[in-house]
Design a protein around this motif. Structure first.
Motif: not given
Length: 380
Positions: A312-328
């Motif tokens: 896992n990378t910081r980029q992976d974590a950022a993509i995950l956080k961005l998408y799940t937050s905005e979708s919620y």
């Protein structure tokens, strides 16, 4: 790469759901939110049944669970009560994961078993009034004084400080060339003299909420340092990446809960002679939300798998956080629209999802900061 859940992970879903149906009913959740009361009874029941030891090693009394096991658990917790899931994640991230990774033998053997039993609760102190998105610009100081450090400064949005026994505090110990240098993490007893905690009134997340904390000449032993002196930022960044898995799993569960309420309403609410779900304007919202939920859940399990592989990378974590937050946030908004006036009434749960979800794109790193991290990883 296989995201199918194992039989053990399906058992986590089954047994935890059965427990939460009894201890975390919709009425209980509503009462905690309205009374701004932490779900202590539900938290204690989770501890009693061993859930707080999920990721701790078996040698300390835990279950030795994986990142995917954790994601499964937090998804179920988030479905029943997001704030309960966030309380659990703070303990497992800061009281278990962080301590296990960077703690001394004494710190591990003293603290982790008490996290497992629920005897000890943890929170995280990073953000300050003048350093939010620019988190490493923090100015709270820890000054060496003999065998102690003396803390002075102010933190804000330290969620759960008023119900925690320890705060994993990020403070400046040296003034070096780069602001990320000279930062150290400390395990701070929240009951020490000189600590003043003020509860903040917020739009959502009201059961546990968040606090502002003033540290005035707080004396802590040098043994409170977690990890290496002046090298704490690397650890804090690692904890934030782990946090983003936890937040994303819990919030995806919460989004699914809101969706299920809206779907049932669309099937049973009759207008113009037929269920409103038969109207394209409503059915397309539900179809869009279902797609978002499936993508979010797949992304959660993908990131957990990457963590287990050490990839896992910081980029992976950022993509995950961005998408799940905005979708919620989007899902809660569309769900409230489907329920119409009932969604806007405080006696129904949809307004809570709407309020709670608004923090998702702000707390734990704003969506804009996640985009900055992603853009930087692309060489921009």
């Amino acid at each position: 790469m296989n995201f199918a859940l194992s039989s053990d992970q399906e058992n986590i879903q089954h047994h935890l759901t059965a427990l939460l149906k009894d201890i975390c009913t919709p009425e209980y959740v509503q009462r905690c939110d309205e009374q701004q009361k932490p779900p202590q009874e539900a938290f204690d029941a989770l501890a009693k049944n061993g859930w707080l030891g999920l990721i701790a090693p078996e040698s300390l009394g835990g279950a030795g669970g994986s990142a995917t096991d954790l994601a499964v658990m937090l998804d179920v917790l988030g479905y029943h009560f997001e704030e309960l899931g966030l309380w659990v994640f703070r303990n497992l991230t800061y009281g278990c994961y962080a301590v296990m990774k960077h703690g001394t033998k004494e710190q591990i053997e003293t603290l982790v078993p008490k996290v497992i039993t629920g005897e000890m609760s943890f929170c995280f102190g990073l953000t300050e009034p003048d350093s939010g998105s620019d988190a490493s610009a923090l100015t709270t100081k820890a000054t060496k004084h003999g065998d102690e450090y003396v803390l002075n400064g102010r933190k804000v949005y330290t969620s759960g400080m008023d119900i925690s026994d320890y705060c994993l505090l990020v403070a400046r110990t040296s003034n070096l060339e780069r602001k990320q240098q000279g930062i150290t993490t400390f395990l701070v007893d929240t009951k020490l003299p000189g600590i003043e905690v003020k509860k903040l009134q917020t739009l959502g997340q009201r059961a546990i909420g968040t606090t502002e904390v003033l540290y005035s000449d707080v004396h802590i032993p040098a043994s409170s340092i977690l990890g290496k002196l002046d090298h704490g930022w690397t650890g804090a960044d690692d904890y934030l990446c782990y946090e983003r898995l936890c937040l994303s799993a819990a919030r995806t569960g919460a989004a699914r809960s809101a969706f299920d309420i809206a779907l049932e309403y669309a099937k049973t609410r009759v207008q113009f002679g037929k269920p409103i779900g038969k109207f394209q304007a409503v059915s397309h919202k539900l179809a869009e939300m279902k797609s978002m939920l499936d993508i979010a859940q797949t992304m959660v399990y993908r990131y957990a798998w990457l963590m287990e592989q050490g990839k896992n990378t910081r980029q992976d974590a950022a993509i995950l956080k961005l998408y799940t937050s905005e979708s919620y946030k989007s899902i809660s908004d569309m769900c409230l629209q489907i329920l119409g006036g009932y969604g806007y009434c405080m006696e129904y749960p949809m307004q809570r999802f709407f309020r709670d979800s608004r923090l998702a794109t702000i707390g734990g790193g704003t969506s804009e900061i996640q985009k900055n991290i992603i853009a930087s990883s692309l060489g921009l």
